[in-house]
Design a protein around this motif. Sequence first.
Motif, mmCIF file in Angstrom:
data_model
loop_
_atom_site.group_PDB
_atom_site.id
_atom_site.type_symbol
_atom_site.label_atom_id
_atom_site.label_comp_id
_atom_site.label_asym_id
_atom_site.label_seq_id
_atom_site.Cartn_x
_atom_site.Cartn_y
_atom_site.Cartn_z
ATOM 1 N N TYR A 154 28.748 49.914 32.544
ATOM 2 C CA TYR A 154 29.823 49.867 31.567
ATOM 3 C C TYR A 154 31.117 49.360 32.199
ATOM 4 N N LEU A 155 31.972 48.817 31.350
ATOM 5 C CA LEU A 155 33.333 48.471 31.755
ATOM 6 C C LEU A 155 34.269 49.050 30.707
ATOM 7 N N GLN A 156 34.916 50.146 31.047
ATOM 8 C CA GLN A 156 35.904 50.754 30.171
ATOM 9 C C GLN A 156 37.230 50.053 30.386
ATOM 10 N N MET A 157 37.793 49.520 29.327
ATOM 11 C CA MET A 157 39.013 48.736 29.415
ATOM 12 C C MET A 157 40.105 49.415 28.597
ATOM 13 N N ASN A 158 41.127 49.889 29.267
ATOM 14 C CA ASN A 158 42.253 50.562 28.613
ATOM 15 C C ASN A 158 43.529 49.741 28.769
ATOM 16 N N SER A 159 44.549 50.119 28.031
ATOM 17 C CA SER A 159 45.862 49.462 28.111
ATOM 18 C C SER A 159 45.707 47.944 28.054
ATOM 19 N N ARG A 160 45.000 47.506 27.049
ATOM 20 C CA ARG A 160 44.654 46.094 26.967
ATOM 21 C C ARG A 160 45.885 45.222 26.791
ATOM 22 N N GLU A 161 45.792 44.022 27.353
ATOM 23 C CA GLU A 161 46.863 43.026 27.277
ATOM 24 C C GLU A 161 46.300 41.738 26.684
ATOM 25 N N PRO A 162 47.131 40.962 26.029
ATOM 26 C CA PRO A 162 46.633 39.689 25.470
ATOM 27 C C PRO A 162 45.972 38.807 26.533
ATOM 28 N N GLU A 163 46.430 38.934 27.771
ATOM 29 C CA GLU A 163 45.843 38.138 28.864
ATOM 30 C C GLU A 163 44.413 38.564 29.194
ATOM 31 N N ASP A 164 43.965 39.685 28.663
ATOM 32 C CA ASP A 164 42.585 40.114 28.861
ATOM 33 C C ASP A 164 41.609 39.401 27.929
ATOM 34 N N THR A 165 42.138 38.660 26.969
ATOM 35 C CA THR A 165 41.267 37.935 26.048
ATOM 36 C C THR A 165 40.383 36.965 26.812
ATOM 37 N N ALA A 166 39.065 37.104 26.635
ATOM 38 C CA ALA A 166 38.119 36.279 27.387
ATOM 39 C C ALA A 166 36.710 36.574 26.907
ATOM 40 N N VAL A 167 35.793 35.767 27.375
ATOM 41 C CA VAL A 167 34.375 36.103 27.269
ATOM 42 C C VAL A 167 34.012 36.843 28.554
ATOM 43 N N TYR A 168 33.437 38.027 28.406
ATOM 44 C CA TYR A 168 33.101 38.870 29.537
ATOM 45 C C TYR A 168 31.603 38.786 29.822
ATOM 46 N N TYR A 169 31.282 38.641 31.099
ATOM 47 C CA TYR A 169 29.896 38.516 31.544
ATOM 48 C C TYR A 169 29.596 39.596 32.583
ATOM 49 N N CYS A 170 28.382 40.100 32.557
ATOM 50 C CA CYS A 170 27.905 40.929 33.659
ATOM 51 C C CYS A 170 26.824 40.145 34.399
ATOM 52 N N ALA A 171 26.645 40.503 35.660
ATOM 53 C CA ALA A 171 25.698 39.775 36.494
ATOM 54 C C ALA A 171 25.228 40.661 37.645
ATOM 55 N N THR A 172 24.095 40.317 38.217
ATOM 56 C CA THR A 172 23.561 41.064 39.368
ATOM 57 C C THR A 172 24.141 40.507 40.659
ATOM 58 N N THR A 173 25.413 40.298 40.661
ATOM 59 C CA THR A 173 26.139 39.861 41.837
ATOM 60 C C THR A 173 27.606 40.244 41.658
ATOM 61 N N CYS A 174 28.278 40.404 42.782
ATOM 62 C CA CYS A 174 29.721 40.640 42.735
ATOM 63 C C CYS A 174 30.476 39.425 43.233
ATOM 64 N N GLU A 175 29.771 38.339 43.395
ATOM 65 C CA GLU A 175 30.389 37.106 43.854
ATOM 66 C C GLU A 175 30.305 36.050 42.755
ATOM 67 N N LEU A 176 31.353 35.296 42.629
ATOM 68 C CA LEU A 176 31.355 34.187 41.692
ATOM 69 C C LEU A 176 30.661 33.025 42.384
ATOM 70 N N ARG A 177 29.409 32.833 42.085
ATOM 71 C CA ARG A 177 28.580 31.881 42.806
ATOM 72 C C ARG A 177 27.443 31.419 41.925
ATOM 73 N N TYR A 178 26.795 30.342 42.345
ATOM 74 C CA TYR A 178 25.547 29.954 41.707
ATOM 75 C C TYR A 178 24.419 30.322 42.656
ATOM 76 N N ASP A 179 23.541 31.203 42.166
ATOM 77 C CA ASP A 179 22.362 31.594 42.920
ATOM 78 C C ASP A 179 21.238 31.764 41.898
ATOM 79 N N PRO A 180 20.173 31.000 42.005
ATOM 80 C CA PRO A 180 19.119 31.075 40.987
ATOM 81 C C PRO A 180 18.454 32.439 40.898
ATOM 82 N N TYR A 181 18.668 33.289 41.902
ATOM 83 C CA TYR A 181 18.062 34.610 41.869
ATOM 84 C C TYR A 181 18.962 35.659 41.226
ATOM 85 N N ASP A 182 20.190 35.283 40.861
ATOM 86 C CA ASP A 182 21.080 36.190 40.140
ATOM 87 C C ASP A 182 20.756 36.158 38.653
ATOM 88 N N TYR A 183 20.960 37.289 38.006
ATOM 89 C CA TYR A 183 20.841 37.355 36.552
ATOM 90 C C TYR A 183 22.236 37.442 35.954
#
Length: 120
Positions: A80-109
């Motif tokens: 889960y990602l609990q998001m409080n005190s929201r700001e207009p700058e938080d507007t986005a498409v949010y993704y979850c992934a089996t990695t904590c790195e912003l990368r391309y890896d074919p083994y990540d979901y």
Amino acid sequence: QVQLVESGGGLVQPGGSLRLSCAASGFTLDYYAIGWFREAPGKDREWVSCISSGVDSTYYADSVKGRFTISRDNAKNKVYLQMNSREPEDTAVYYCATTCELRYDPYDYWGQGSQDIVSS
């Protein structure tokens, strides 16, 4: 079928709260570190938060620290990602992934993304 599915996004007013869910099917989430990322209109995708496997250490981008909380429920195979005190700058498409790195890896979901809008 192995996949991640985000849900819970929507329209929220500034200062409001929302919780995103990331559900896994076809594999067990608790073996993985899970990251949340977001992509705002006209901007590059950025890392938001991460929860490690095992001891569940948590990490946050400076822009969301103190406002967002990441957690996992292994019994439900969800993160889960609990998001409080929201700001207009938080507007986005949010993704979850089996990695904590912003990368391309074919083994990540990666999930398909959940649209979230912060606006009055």
